[in-house]
Design a protein around this motif. Structure first.
Motif, short mmCIF file in Angstrom:
data_model
loop_
_atom_site.label_atom_id
_atom_site.label_comp_id
_atom_site.label_asym_id
_atom_site.label_seq_id
_atom_site.Cartn_x
_atom_site.Cartn_y
_atom_site.Cartn_z
N ARG A 1 -6.36 12.39 -9.58
CA ARG A 1 -5.13 12.20 -8.81
C ARG A 1 -5.36 11.22 -7.63
N TRP A 2 -6.62 11.14 -7.14
CA TRP A 2 -6.88 10.31 -5.97
C TRP A 2 -7.30 8.89 -6.33
N SER A 3 -7.34 8.56 -7.62
CA SER A 3 -7.72 7.20 -8.03
C SER A 3 -6.80 6.17 -7.36
N TYR A 4 -5.53 6.48 -7.32
CA TYR A 4 -4.53 5.56 -6.78
C TYR A 4 -4.73 5.37 -5.28
N ALA A 5 -4.81 6.50 -4.55
CA ALA A 5 -4.94 6.42 -3.09
C ALA A 5 -6.22 5.69 -2.70
N CYS A 6 -7.32 6.02 -3.40
CA CYS A 6 -8.61 5.38 -3.06
C CYS A 6 -8.55 3.89 -3.33
N SER A 7 -7.96 3.50 -4.47
CA SER A 7 -7.92 2.07 -4.80
C SER A 7 -7.02 1.32 -3.82
N LYS A 8 -5.94 1.95 -3.38
CA LYS A 8 -5.07 1.28 -2.39
C LYS A 8 -5.77 1.18 -1.04
N ALA A 9 -6.58 2.19 -0.70
CA ALA A 9 -7.33 2.12 0.56
C ALA A 9 -8.33 0.97 0.49
N VAL A 10 -9.00 0.82 -0.66
CA VAL A 10 -9.94 -0.31 -0.81
C VAL A 10 -9.18 -1.64 -0.70
N SER B 1 0.85 -1.18 0.00
CA SER B 1 0.00 0.00 0.00
C SER B 1 0.90 1.24 0.00
N THR B 2 0.36 2.37 0.36
CA THR B 2 1.08 3.62 0.13
C THR B 2 0.77 4.67 1.19
N ILE C 1 -0.74 -9.09 5.46
CA ILE C 1 -0.05 -7.94 6.07
C ILE C 1 -0.12 -6.79 5.07
N VAL C 2 -0.34 -5.58 5.55
CA VAL C 2 -0.33 -4.41 4.67
C VAL C 2 0.90 -3.57 4.99
N ALA C 3 1.68 -3.25 3.95
CA ALA C 3 2.86 -2.38 4.13
C ALA C 3 2.63 -1.09 3.36
N ARG C 4 2.63 0.04 4.06
CA ARG C 4 2.44 1.35 3.41
C ARG C 4 3.81 1.96 3.14
N PHE C 5 4.19 2.02 1.85
CA PHE C 5 5.51 2.55 1.48
C PHE C 5 5.46 4.07 1.36
#
Ligand code: NAD
Length: 313
Positions: free
Chosen positions: A148-157, A120-121, A174-178
């Motif tokens: 611009r938020w397509s990426y963040a929203c899809s990673k949150a889902v 994740s991010t 496990i979720v890793a936010r880079f």
């Protein structure tokens, strides 16, 4: 490590470094990649290793992912639509790839009892300036419906999906936010800032800053990210949790440009353009992104080692 490991997005920047490290540690590694932003050249150093195989295909291919998951103990799911210009130009593809791909990987892992790490991010924190970001902070703060938020929203889902699989099926996930990973092979087909600045500085061309340059980021060297994800995968208590993986050393984009010019002994000048000029669309950037790494430090002793200066030179 005598494990069979699947790395989705294995021909990408982070994925190719992860494959290398896993091979060094004795694993049998399969990289799955559709080569949309990754490259076969990234696998040059490992392609002849008898414990390595490359499969060209999509994480959205249900049968293929199921077959590969059947042969895997661990799955690192890194394949995603990545890169600011790409996600701004292709919001539908971004959301579809990131959500369908993760859903597919999670189903295949659950069917085949593999352990999964989802990449994740930091972008899931949205426009929060409440730094450092902690894993239990609210997500997507202040984000708008700009593409611009397509990426963040899809990673949150993806994260919510991962935890739903953990709760419903007991999947070890496990979720890793880079946080802004940098290093060799980050080629920047879609404009990653560090390789773009360094290339311009080395060519004595203008180093172009998007926006005010006051926005800050925490750049994390690739080996520090690989250390983190492998330790998380090996840690039984990490399942069902999200962890920030990144450096806490914060630098503005303007100072990054200065550092690239100084370290390259360049005569380049800085040049400023608006986000709209850069991306051809309205753009809604976040000003700061700093991780709290207390949770990863407590769980796996996480402590990034490489400084930005060491990373650039
Ligand atoms: P990358 O573009 O180099 O790697 C992504 C890889 O996924 C590429 O090789 C691409 O070809 C592949 N891919 C894309 N769609 C695919 C599909 N449908 N099927 C199979 N493969 C597909 O980018 P990266 O920087 O190495 O990112 C790896 C992961 O880390 C991504 O999930 C990204 O969201 C996450 N991440 C990276 C950073 C960073 O700073 N690099 C920061 C936060 C999160």
């Amino acid at each position: 490590m005598s494990k069979r490991v699947l790395v989705t997005g294995g021909a990408g920047f982070i994925g190719s470094h992860l494959c290398e490290r896993l091979l060094t540690e004795g694993a049998e590694v399969t990289a799955l990649d559709d080569l949309s932003t990754g490259s076969i050249e990234n696998l040059h150093g490992i392609k002849d290793n008898s414990r390595f195989s490359f499969v060209q295909g999509s994480v959205c291919d249900v049968e293929l992912v199921d077959r590969l998951a059947k042969e895997s103990d661990d799955i690192y799911h890194l394949a995603a639509a990545v890169g600011v210009q790409l996600i701004v130009d292709e919001p539908v593809r971004t959301i579809e790839t990131n959500i369908h791909g993760s859903e597919n990987v999670l189903h295949a892992a659950a069917r085949n009892e593999a352990r999964v790490l989802i990449a994740s991010t930091s972008e899931v924190y949205g426009k929060s300036e409440n730094v450092p970001f902690r894993e239990d902070d609210d997500m997507l703060l202040g984000s708008t419906r700009f593409s611009r938020w397509s990426y963040a929203c899809s990673k949150a889902v993806d994260e919510f999906l991962a935890f739903a699989f953990y709760q419903k099926y007991g999947l070890e996930v496990i979720v890793a936010r880079f946080f802004n990973t940098i290093g060799p092979r980050q080629r920047g087909r879609y404009g990653m800032v560090v390789p773009r600045f360094v290339k311009a500085a080395l060519n004595n061309e203008p180093v172009t800053i998007y926006g005010s340059g006051k926005q800050t980021r925490c750049f994390t060297y690739i080996s520090d990210v690989i250390d983190g994800v492998i330790a998380l995968m090996q840690c039984p208590d990490a399942a069902g949790e999200a962890f920030n993986i990144g450096s806490q050393s914060e630098i503005s984009i303007e100072s990054l440009a200065d550092a690239a010019i100084r370290l390259s002994k360049s005569s380049s000048e800085k040049k400023y353009i608006s986000y709209e000029q850069a991306y051809g669309r309205p753009f809604d950037d976040m000003m700061r992104r700093v991780p709290s790494i207390e949770k990863a430090a407590a769980m796996i002793g996480y402590s990034p080692k490489v400084s930005l200066e060491e990373a650039i030179v």
